[in-house]
Design a protein around this motif. Sequence first.
Motif, PDB file in Angstrom:
ATOM      1  N   CYS A  69      10.852  -5.775  -8.687  1.00  0.00           N
ATOM      2  CA  CYS A  69      10.493  -4.746  -9.685  1.00  0.00           C
ATOM      3  C   CYS A  69      11.537  -3.636  -9.679  1.00  0.00           C
ATOM      4  CB  CYS A  69       9.103  -4.184  -9.377  1.00  0.00           C
ATOM      5  SG  CYS A  69       8.692  -2.768 -10.405  1.00  0.00           S
ATOM      6  N   CYS A  84       9.471  -0.170  -8.421  1.00  0.00           N
ATOM      7  CA  CYS A  84       8.896   0.046  -7.084  1.00  0.00           C
ATOM      8  C   CYS A  84       9.447  -0.926  -6.039  1.00  0.00           C
ATOM      9  CB  CYS A  84       7.372  -0.069  -7.143  1.00  0.00           C
ATOM     10  SG  CYS A  84       6.791  -1.758  -7.406  1.00  0.00           S
ATOM     11  N   CYS A 102       4.685  -5.812 -13.221  1.00  0.00           N
ATOM     12  CA  CYS A 102       4.683  -5.730 -11.757  1.00  0.00           C
ATOM     13  C   CYS A 102       3.262  -5.752 -11.194  1.00  0.00           C
ATOM     14  CB  CYS A 102       5.394  -4.444 -11.327  1.00  0.00           C
ATOM     15  SG  CYS A 102       5.359  -4.181  -9.547  1.00  0.00           S
ATOM     16  N   GLN A 152       2.364  -4.579  -8.484  1.00  0.00           N
ATOM     17  CA  GLN A 152       2.139  -3.367  -7.696  1.00  0.00           C
ATOM     18  C   GLN A 152       1.971  -2.136  -8.595  1.00  0.00           C
ATOM     19  OE1 GLN A 152       1.778  -3.670  -4.506  1.00  0.00           O
ATOM     20  NE2 GLN A 152       1.820  -1.576  -3.726  1.00  0.00           N
ATOM     21  N   CYS A 153       2.986  -1.930  -9.513  1.00  0.00           N
ATOM     22  CA  CYS A 153       2.979  -0.682 -10.304  1.00  0.00           C
ATOM     23  C   CYS A 153       2.720  -0.915 -11.782  1.00  0.00           C
ATOM     24  CB  CYS A 153       4.292   0.082 -10.113  1.00  0.00           C
ATOM     25  SG  CYS A 153       5.703  -0.722 -10.915  1.00  0.00           S
TER      26      CYS A 153
HETATM   27 ZN   LIG Z   1       6.651  -2.252  -9.452  1.00  0.00          ZN
END
Ligand SMILES: [Zn+2]
Length: 359
Positions: free
Chosen positions: A68, A71, A82, A84-85
């Motif tokens: 990503c 992040c 992503c 995660q983010c």
């Molecule tokens: Zn990310």
Amino acid sequence: MTQKELGYVELEWTCKHCGTINPGMKRVCTNCGAPISQDDKFEMPDQQELITDKAKLEEAKSGPAIQCPYCNVLNPAGTKFCVQCGGDIQAGLARQAGEVLGAYETAAVPDKPCPSCGQLVKANALRCPYCGGSLVAESAKPAVSSGSMPKKTSIWMIIGGIAVVLLCVGSLIAYLILSNRTNEVTATVSEFSWKLSIDILEKQPVQKSAWSDQVPLQAQEVTCRDEYKETRDVPAPNATEVCGTPYTIDVGSGAGKVVQDCEYHIYASYCNFTVLDWFVVDTAVAYGDDNIPSWPVTSLKENQQAGDRHESYQIIFDANPGAYTYTPVDMAEFKQFDLGSEWVLDVNSFGQIKDMQRK
Ligand SMILES: [Zn+2]
Ligand SMILES: [Zn+2]
Ligand SMILES: [Zn+2]
């Protein structure tokens, strides 16, 4: 070579921030939550096990994960946003793939001591369960290998070699000069000799061997056995598969593909057999000391036939003083010399006749 896939193993990566060893397909450090950075490498775990979980295996096979750009967390190949983010990862960098990481080991790995507290810890532990310390050992510096001693070449060997070459060239030049320098000599034909022969062939059994598809139809006493014939890169019928040590290739998904290079030994039927073949069993010979040569008469048996013919002729010239020998190439040339006829010979330094003319 055919590369056979044996399966996938999960690799591992070491967190830069806290020294924790993490499973390759974990997105962030299991200890401090930091994501893998672009220059962190996936490595082979001490204890390697093939992935059996279906979903995990699918992700392992999916190819290089994408980092990503916001992040740094790795996302499985094919992801759009992503995990995660939630950022758009179209512009993210795919992990490097293709590096051979080493041999695939299936044997159980013994516990290893923690580099901090010395307690024995399971081979695939992520952190020391006793002191909580990192299990990443200081890597030993690679030993500098000493180069091999240069070989001594004797100058005398080189001088000797040059001397031998010069001697050969010199001898050749001397020979060419001497053999081309000729003297004219007047000589008389004083003697003839000739020898004519015909080989007599007879069919006899002979032992031979060949691959079964090349054994002649008239072969007898055929006995065959399977023998190694050739090696192929791809599987083939009647082939024995021979494979090398399995090894693991980084596929960039956090997992490694375990493969094995195999080749295929082909066996085929190889036979010993007997066939009848022509052999020289006798030679009919005729010779004389005149200049009317004639071929010998052959009396052949039922299983015999005439083979190669051989001819040789010689003429002696009397030069008074001295004599010269000449070897005509065939019967036609031989027959043109009459006893007592006079000839002018061009004779070189070795006494060889280089040219001649009838007087
Ligand atoms: Zn990310
Ligand atoms: Zn960490
Ligand atoms: Zn410890």
